[in-house]
Design a protein around this motif. Structure first.
Motif, PDB file in Angstrom:
ATOM      1  N   LEU A 239       0.826  -1.213   0.000  1.00  0.00           N
ATOM      2  CA  LEU A 239       0.000   0.000   0.000  1.00  0.00           C
ATOM      3  C   LEU A 239       0.857   1.258   0.000  1.00  0.00           C
ATOM      4  O   LEU A 239       0.506   2.259  -0.633  1.00  0.00           O
ATOM      5  CB  LEU A 239      -0.925  -0.018   1.212  1.00  0.00           C
ATOM      6  N   ARG A 240       1.978   1.206   0.697  1.00  0.00           N
ATOM      7  CA  ARG A 240       2.864   2.370   0.696  1.00  0.00           C
ATOM      8  C   ARG A 240       3.450   2.594  -0.685  1.00  0.00           C
ATOM      9  O   ARG A 240       3.560   3.726  -1.160  1.00  0.00           O
ATOM     10  CB  ARG A 240       3.985   2.161   1.721  1.00  0.00           C
ATOM     11  N   SER A 242       2.125   1.882  -3.503  1.00  0.00           N
ATOM     12  CA  SER A 242       1.099   2.353  -4.438  1.00  0.00           C
ATOM     13  C   SER A 242       0.491   3.689  -4.003  1.00  0.00           C
ATOM     14  O   SER A 242      -0.461   4.166  -4.629  1.00  0.00           O
ATOM     15  CB  SER A 242      -0.004   1.295  -4.572  1.00  0.00           C
ATOM     16  N   GLU A 244      -1.191   4.357  -1.245  1.00  0.00           N
ATOM     17  CA  GLU A 244      -2.495   4.184  -0.601  1.00  0.00           C
ATOM     18  C   GLU A 244      -2.353   3.686   0.830  1.00  0.00           C
ATOM     19  O   GLU A 244      -3.189   2.946   1.327  1.00  0.00           O
ATOM     20  CB  GLU A 244      -3.352   3.202  -1.412  1.00  0.00           C
ATOM     21  N   TRP A 247      -5.105   3.456   3.528  1.00  0.00           N
ATOM     22  CA  TRP A 247      -6.115   2.409   3.517  1.00  0.00           C
ATOM     23  C   TRP A 247      -5.651   1.146   4.255  1.00  0.00           C
ATOM     24  O   TRP A 247      -6.332   0.118   4.222  1.00  0.00           O
ATOM     25  CB  TRP A 247      -6.480   2.036   2.071  1.00  0.00           C
ATOM     26  N   THR A 248      -4.522   1.232   4.943  1.00  0.00           N
ATOM     27  CA  THR A 248      -3.972   0.050   5.608  1.00  0.00           C
ATOM     28  C   THR A 248      -4.951  -0.552   6.603  1.00  0.00           C
ATOM     29  O   THR A 248      -5.163  -1.778   6.629  1.00  0.00           O
ATOM     30  CB  THR A 248      -2.651   0.393   6.314  1.00  0.00           C
ATOM     31  N   HIS A 295      -4.408  -1.414  -6.343  1.00  0.00           N
ATOM     32  CA  HIS A 295      -5.429  -0.625  -5.654  1.00  0.00           C
ATOM     33  C   HIS A 295      -5.778  -1.328  -4.338  1.00  0.00           C
ATOM     34  O   HIS A 295      -5.768  -2.559  -4.257  1.00  0.00           O
ATOM     35  CB  HIS A 295      -6.691  -0.485  -6.511  1.00  0.00           C
ATOM     36  N   TRP A 296      -6.140  -0.536  -3.338  1.00  0.00           N
ATOM     37  CA  TRP A 296      -6.402  -1.117  -2.022  1.00  0.00           C
ATOM     38  C   TRP A 296      -7.562  -2.105  -2.055  1.00  0.00           C
ATOM     39  O   TRP A 296      -7.524  -3.131  -1.386  1.00  0.00           O
ATOM     40  CB  TRP A 296      -6.668  -0.004  -1.003  1.00  0.00           C
ATOM     41  N   TRP A 297      -8.584  -1.822  -2.854  1.00  0.00           N
ATOM     42  CA  TRP A 297      -9.742  -2.708  -2.860  1.00  0.00           C
ATOM     43  C   TRP A 297      -9.426  -4.023  -3.568  1.00  0.00           C
ATOM     44  O   TRP A 297      -9.990  -5.071  -3.229  1.00  0.00           O
ATOM     45  CB  TRP A 297     -10.939  -2.007  -3.501  1.00  0.00           C
TER      46      TRP A 297
END
Length: 407
Positions: A239-240, A242, A244, A247-248, A295-297
């Motif tokens: 996530l870092r 990307s 995002e 959203w972790t 993406h986070w999702w």
């Protein structure tokens, strides 16, 4: 979904109160690591490396102490062990906010060595309260309670440390740990079932119960938590990378919810699953997770299969240890299981970190998952040999039953 196994398990005398107390008792215990990290970084002004050393000292102490405390429970009973460890916890958490780093390191090791054996005692008590045919849903409930504790404990500690102070959070967590010890001393759950002999028993040699099959279960227990520890770090790294990272919490929450659902389903089905098979499936489902990191999702969706196997895997390993260990050494066996779980988590996070630093974040999932799969393949011959021996014994028994009676 069939809820009968859960109704039958919760109807067992003492199990409902044990599980309720276990959820509340584990919340402060799950907050200890993040609380010590905040204290070392914010109040002592040291880096995350120093905080990691303190956490490692406590982890090593806990890994060494867990089977020793379990053996004491077998020999002396639960209350003396809980009393000694509760006093030790009270002294450590009351003095920790006043200690410098050179003193905090050995103090954390001793606190880990004599830490409250809540996790292993709960699993030992479940084996005492639940007959073998009802242990699977009972251990599933236990694994789900662990997930709930990890969802609540660290979040509360972070909120308190960032809004008040890390020093105050240390005292608050310490008070919660001591309260947990007092609660278990008062509850005093059984560590042996009613039909098992009470009190100290003749010592069972380790070679009689620490069999290759028991070692195989302990190995896959470490492998499973190594995968989970690596996943925790890899999620943050992906996530870092990307952009995002905000959203972790959402991604980790989805992972935990999937584990809760998987644990619930595991306890409701009618058949049992081998801990080796579950660990292999968990590892396989973890390897490709990093491919959903754009993406986070997408990462949430990729984590669902592996997440759904987390609680079932831990429940299956606990259940297997309870069945393989004789009653007189069950505390020591559960302590070894706790050490295996602790060692796996302790190795998984830094291993994933090293891999991620040397390559790309997605490899954190792939490498830890591959190691978990390799461990299960390495111990697979032990399980296959056991099944062949069981089948051979069954064939002999069937042949004896079919033989004509003689006079």
């Amino acid at each position: 979904m069939n809820l009968t196994p859960y109704r039958q398990a919760l109807a067992l005398p003492g199990l409902r109160s044990l599980l309720l107390v276990s959820v509340l008792a584990r919340i402060p215990l799950t907050a200890t690591g993040v609380t010590l990290t905040f204290f070392v970084v914010l109040d002592l002004g040291r880096g995350y490396g120093a905080a990691g050393l303190v956490g490692a000292a406590m982890t090593v102490g806990a890994a060494l102490g867990s089977p020793l405390l379990g053996r004491l429970v077998d020999r002396r009973g639960l209350r003396p062990v809980v009393a000694v460890t509760t006093v030790t916890e009270a002294v450590f958490w009351a003095s920790a906010p006043t200690l410098s780093l050179p003193v905090l390191l050995p103090a954390a090791f001793l606190a880990g060595l004599l830490a409250l054996p809540i996790f292993s005692v709960i699993r030992q008590s479940i084996a005492a309260l639940a007959p073998e045919d009802r242990r699977r849903p009972a251990y599933a409930l236990d694994s789900m309670s662990v997930e709930l504790s990890f969802m609540v404990g660290p979040a509360l500690a972070v909120a308190l440390a960032t809004t008040v102070s890390a020093r105050t959070t240390l005292w608050a967590v310490g008070a919660g740990v001591v309260a947990s010890g007092v609660a278990f001393w008062l509850l005093n759950p059984p560590t042996r079932s009613a039909d098992e002999p009470a009190g100290p028993q003749p010592r069972t040699p380790r070679r009689e119960w620490l069999t290759p099959r028991m070692l195989a279960v302990l190995a896959v227990s470490s492998a499973a938590t190594l995968v989970l520890g690596g996943t925790d770090v890899a999620v943050v790294a992906v996530l870092r990378a990307s952009g995002e990272v905000g959203w972790t919490s959402a991604v980790l929450t989805m992972w935990a919810v999937a584990s809760l659902i998987g644990g619930f389903a595991y306890g409701a089905v009618r058949r049992s699953f081998s801990p080796l098979a579950l660990t292999a499936a968990l590892s396989l489902c973890t390897i490709p997770v990093g491919l959903g990191g754009s993406h986070w999702w997408l990462l949430c969706l990729a984590l669902i299969p592996a997440g759904a196997l987390c609680a079932p895997t831990i429940a299956a390993t606990s259940d297997a240890v309870s069945r393989l260990a004789p009653a007189g050494v069950r505390g020591e066996a559960m302590g070894l299981h706790g050490s295996a779980v602790t060692v796996g988590i302790a190795l998984g996070a830094p291993l994933a970190g090293v891999v991620i630093d040397a390559s790309l974040p997605l490899w954190g999932f792939a490498v830890t998952g591959a190691i978990g799969l390799a461990v299960t393949l390495a111990v697979l011959p032990v399980e296959l040999r056991h099944r062949r021996e069981t089948a051979a014994v069954s064939d002999v028994a069937d042949a004896a039953d079919l033989a004509p009676a003689t006079t």
